[in-house]
Design a protein around this motif. Structure first.
Motif, mmCIF file in Angstrom:
data_model
loop_
_atom_site.group_PDB
_atom_site.id
_atom_site.type_symbol
_atom_site.label_atom_id
_atom_site.label_comp_id
_atom_site.label_asym_id
_atom_site.label_seq_id
_atom_site.Cartn_x
_atom_site.Cartn_y
_atom_site.Cartn_z
ATOM 1 N N ARG A 82 0.815 -1.217 0.000
ATOM 2 C CA ARG A 82 0.000 0.000 0.000
ATOM 3 C C ARG A 82 0.847 1.265 0.000
ATOM 4 O O ARG A 82 0.349 2.340 0.299
ATOM 5 N N PHE A 83 2.130 1.130 -0.322
ATOM 6 C CA PHE A 83 2.938 2.333 -0.531
ATOM 7 C C PHE A 83 3.863 2.092 -1.717
ATOM 8 O O PHE A 83 4.128 0.958 -2.120
ATOM 9 N N ASP A 84 4.333 3.185 -2.299
ATOM 10 C CA ASP A 84 5.175 3.126 -3.490
ATOM 11 C C ASP A 84 6.617 2.890 -3.058
ATOM 12 O O ASP A 84 7.236 3.742 -2.414
ATOM 13 N N HIS A 85 7.148 1.733 -3.414
ATOM 14 C CA HIS A 85 8.500 1.370 -2.991
ATOM 15 C C HIS A 85 9.581 2.139 -3.749
ATOM 16 O O HIS A 85 10.744 2.140 -3.323
ATOM 17 N N GLY A 89 10.110 9.514 -1.015
ATOM 18 C CA GLY A 89 9.222 9.645 0.129
ATOM 19 C C GLY A 89 8.338 8.443 0.377
ATOM 20 O O GLY A 89 7.628 8.379 1.377
ATOM 21 N N HIS A 90 8.327 7.473 -0.564
ATOM 22 C CA HIS A 90 7.545 6.245 -0.408
ATOM 23 C C HIS A 90 6.094 6.528 0.006
ATOM 24 O O HIS A 90 5.650 6.101 1.088
ATOM 25 N N ARG A 147 11.513 5.091 7.999
ATOM 26 C CA ARG A 147 11.440 6.524 8.335
ATOM 27 C C ARG A 147 10.309 7.210 7.576
ATOM 28 O O ARG A 147 9.504 7.952 8.163
ATOM 29 N N ASP A 148 10.224 6.946 6.271
ATOM 30 C CA ASP A 148 9.212 7.620 5.451
ATOM 31 C C ASP A 148 7.796 7.170 5.820
ATOM 32 O O ASP A 148 6.868 7.983 5.860
ATOM 33 N N ILE A 207 15.535 4.879 14.298
ATOM 34 C CA ILE A 207 15.002 5.596 13.139
ATOM 35 C C ILE A 207 13.508 5.843 13.317
ATOM 36 O O ILE A 207 12.997 6.943 13.031
ATOM 37 N N PHE A 208 12.794 4.846 13.803
ATOM 38 C CA PHE A 208 11.353 4.972 14.054
ATOM 39 C C PHE A 208 11.064 6.102 15.038
ATOM 40 O O PHE A 208 10.222 6.974 14.795
ATOM 41 N N VAL A 209 11.781 6.108 16.150
ATOM 42 C CA VAL A 209 11.550 7.135 17.173
ATOM 43 C C VAL A 209 11.842 8.520 16.601
ATOM 44 O O VAL A 209 11.057 9.467 16.781
#
Length: 586
Positions: A82-85, A89-90, A147-148, A207-209
Motif C-alpha cells: 500500500r505504498f510506493d516502494h 518519500g515512499h 522513516r518515510d 530511526i522509528f523514534v
C-alpha cells in the motif's frame, strides 16, 4: 459510567492527569491491562482487508470489545503493498491511510488505548514486500522506508491524544533465504536471533523514534512501543533489546509470548498441564522482570492466546475448556508480574478467534471473560466452574437420532456463521462471485444449512464443502459418532430433508465423499428436475441416498460433499431460498 467517574473525581478533589504527563510505565500501569488484537484484517499482506475471510472492521466490533471489558486494541497493519516502494518519500495510498485512520478513530472514540504498527513487513522471502529485511544488504534501504512510512503515519494520526500508541514493527527478523553472516542459515527462519540481528533491529527502532518525534505536536511526547527481535521472549532477545530513546521514559517494550508453545501454537498438546505451564512461566517471566521492569521499562505482552485444537481424532470437540484453564493460569501469572496482555484474535470460532466479526457476537465469550476476570483478580473458583460446565455442555457432540448412529452437521459455528462453510463456490447466472458467494450459506446450531441468494436470480450455485483434516479450521462437515469409528454401510443410507422457502423451488444434486466408500452420487442427471426437487407445492422433500456395500471409516476423517443447488430448472435465473437439514447415516 464516564460521567459518574468524573463526578466522583470532582467530589473528592481528584482530577485526571494532564495528557502525556505520566511516564510510559505509569501510563501502562494505569491504562493498559487486557487488550485484544484485530488480527487477520488490516494486516493481510495483500492489503485486501477481507482476503483472509473476515469482513471489514466495523464500529460495532470496536464497541463489542469495549463492552466486554477490554481496555486496549492493537490494530496490526501491513503497509507493504500500500505504498510506493520506488517513489521519493515512499507515499502511502491515501485511501488506505484514510481507512486506517477511520478504524483508529473508532477505537479512540470508544475510549480504548489504541496501538498501530507495521506488521507483516519482515522475514519470509524479503524484498520487495518483506522490505524490513535483515538480509545482509538492505538494512539502509529498509531504514529509509521505515522513516518515510512513520513520518506519514505519525503526521496523519498525530492529532490524537495520549491513548494512541505507535509500535515500530511486529516481529522483525532475518530473511529466510539469506544464509546469515556465517552461511549457516540458508532457507531457515531465525526466531531467536544473534547479536548482529539485534543491532540491526535496534538501529531501526532509533530511526522509528526519530521519525515520529520529527513530526511535532503530540508526537513529541507520544508513548512508543518497540518489540524485541522477532518479538521473542528468550533471554538472548530480551538482553539484546535496547531502549531507542534512553532516559525519556516514553518507550514501551513488546514481547509475543505464546507459552507453553506446544499447547498454544506449534505442538499438539490439547490439554492444559498446570505443572508444565508453570515450569515455562517460571523460565520466562523472571527474565522479563530482569531485562525490562527492573530497568524501569514497561513491558506489554502484545500477543497471547492458544489455538483451538480438537480433543480427539474422532469427535470434533474443541478444547475450549482446556484453553480457559490455560488462560486463567497465564493471565493470573502475568498480573502478578505486572505485565498487561493483549489477546490475539483472528475472527470467528476457529484457530484463535473469539468473536464473529460480521455480527459482533462472541463465539468464545467464556474464554474472553477468563482472560479479563483472571487478569483483574476477580475470577473465583465457583464462577469459573460454572463457565467451564457451560462450555463443556455446549461442546458435546449432538446425540444421534433413533434412526441413525452417525449425525453429520453442516459447518461448525453458530447462527449466521459461515466461517466453517469453506470450500470453493461457483455461481452461475446473476449469482457469480466465488468467495463472495459464501454469503449465500449460513448454518444453525442444530446442524442445518440455509441457502439464500437474497433475491438474486441465478442458474446454479455449485459448492464444494471440504472435509480435509488439514483444513480443519475451515471444515464444512463435522462427523460425529460414538463407539467404533468403523461401521458397515450394508443396507444403509444417507438421509436429510430439503425444504424450499418463500415460494421458491430448488433441486439439489451432487455427491458425498465418504471415507471407505468414495464418492456417493445422488440426484437427477443432466440438470433436469428429479425426485430431489422441492417446490411451493411440495416444499419438504426427504432425501434418502442408498450407500454401497463396504465399511465407513470415520476415524480422523471428515465427510465432504460437492453439491449443486439449482432453482427448479436450469437457465431460469430464479432465486434460491432453502434449508438442508443435518444428515444422518441410517
Amino acid at each position: 459510567m464516564v460521567c459518574l467517574a468524573a463526578a466522583f473525581a470532582t467530589a473528592v478533589g481528584l482530577s485526571a492527569p494532564e495528557p502525556f504527563s505520566r511516564s510510559a510505565a505509569e501510563f501502562v500501569r494505569d491504562e493498559i491491562h487486557v487488550g485484544i488484537n484485530i488480527g487477520n484484517t488490516l494486516d493481510v499482506p495483500s492489503g485486501n482487508e477481507t482476503e483472509w475471510g473476515n469482513p471489514k472492521i466495523t464500529r460495532d466490533l470496536i464497541r463489542a470489545y469495549r463492552a466486554r471489558g477490554f481496555d486496549t486494541v492493537r490494530v496490526p497493519v501491513t503497509w507493504s503493498r500500500r505504498f510506493d516502494h520506488d517513489a521519493p518519500g515512499h507515499p502511502i495510498e491515501p485511501a488506505f491511510l484514510a481507512r486506517v485512520k477511520e478504524v483508529v478513530g473508532w477505537c479512540l472514540a470508544e475510549g480504548l488505548v489504541t496501538i498501530v504498527n507495521t506488521h507483516h513487513e519482515s522475514g519470509g522471502d524479503g524484498p520487495p514486500f518483506g522490505w524490513l529485511a535483515i538480509d545482509g544488504e538492505h538494512e539502509g534501504e529498509a531504514g529509509e522506508m521505515l522513516r518515510d512510512l512513520w513520518t506519514q503515519i505519525a503526521t496523519a494520526l498525530g492529532g490524537a491524544g495520549e491513548k494512541l500508541i505507535f509500535e515500530a514493527f511486529n516481529e522483525p527478523r532475518k530473511v529466510r533465504k539469506w544464509a546469515g553472516p556465517d552461511g549457516s542459515q540458508k532457507g531457515k527462519d531465525d526466531w531467536t536471533g544473534r547479536r548482529e540481528y539485534f543491532d540491526t533491529v535496534n538501529r531501526w527502532a532509533e530511526i522509528f523514534v526519530q521519525a515520529v518525534r520529527s513530526t511535532g505536536g503530540n508526537n513529541v511526547k507520544r508513548y512508543l512501543m518497540v518489540p524485541t527481535y522477532a518479538a521473542g521472549f528468550q533471554e538472548a532477545t530480551c538482553a539484546g533489546w535496547r531502549d531507542p530513546e534512553p532516559g525519556s521514559g516514553r518507550v514501551i517494550a513488546d514481547i509475543h509470548c505464546y507459552e507453553p508453545g506446544d499447547f498454544c501454537i506449534w505442538g499438539d498438546r490439547k490439554k492444559h498441564d498446570p505443572a508444565h505451564a508453570q515450569q515455562r512461566f517460571a523460565l520466562f517471566f523472571p527474565l522479563f522482570d530482569k531485562y525490562f521492569t527492573d530497568k524501569g521499562v514497561p513491558l506489554v505482552l502484545g500477543e497471547v492466546n492458544a489455538q483451538r485444537r480438537w480433543m480427539d481424532a474422532l469427535h470434533y470437540v474443541p478444547n475450549d475448556a482446556e484453553r480457559m484453564k490455560w488462560a486463567r493460569h497465564y493471565a493470573e501469572t502475568a498480573r502478578r508480574h505486572g505485565f498487561p496482555i493483549i489477546v490475539w484474535e483472528n475472527g470467528g470460532d476457529w484457530d484463535m478467534g473469539l468473536i464473529d466479526r460480521r455480527t459482533a457476537e462472541w463465539t468464545k465469550p467464556e474464554l474472553a471473560d477468563t482472560f479479563l476476570a483472571a487478569w483483574h483478580g476477580r475470577l473465583d473458583d465457583a464462577t469459573f466452574g460454572k463457565w467451564l460446565a457451560a462450555v463443556e455442555e455446549r461442546n458435546q457432540p449432538p446425540k444421534p437420532g433413533a434412526a441413525g448412529d452417525v449425525v453429520l452437521r453442516w459447518a461448525v459455528g453458530g447462527p449466521d456463521n459461515y466461517s466453517g462453510v469453506w470450500g470453493q463456490t461457483m455461481g452461475y447466472g446473476n449469482v457469480n462471485g466465488n468467495g463472495a458467494a459464501l454469503k449465500f450459506f449460513t448454518c444453525a446450531p442444530d446442524g442445518s444449512l440455509h441457502i439464500d441468494t437474497h433475491g438474486a436470480g441465478g442458474n446454479m450455485i455449485h459448492q464444494q464443502f471440504w472435509a480435509d483434516r488439514g483444513l480443519e479450521a475451515r471444515r464444512s462437515w463435522a462427523a460425529w459418532k460414538s463407539g467404533n469409528p468403523k461401521t458397515s454401510a450394508k443396507g444403509r443410507s444417507l438421509h436429510f430433508s430439503l425444504t424450499a422457502k418463500n415460494g421458491t423451488s430448488v433441486l439439489v444434486k451432487g455427491y458425498f465423499r465418504v471415507p471407505g466408500l468414495g464418492d456417493v452420487k445422488f440426484g437427477a442427471d443432466n440438470n433436469q428436475p428429479g425426485c430431489f426437487l422441492a417446490t411451493p407445492e411440495r416444499p419438504v422433500v426427504e432425501v434418502d441416498i442408498p450407500l454401497p456395500d463396504g465399511e465407513i471409516n470415520l476415524d480422523g476423517k471428515g465427510i465432504g460433499a460437492e453439491l449443486q443447488f439449482i432453482p427448479g430448472h436450469w437457465g431460469r435465473n430464479l432465486p434460491i431460498d432453502a434449508d438442508l437439514s443435518a444428515v444422518e447415516i441410517r
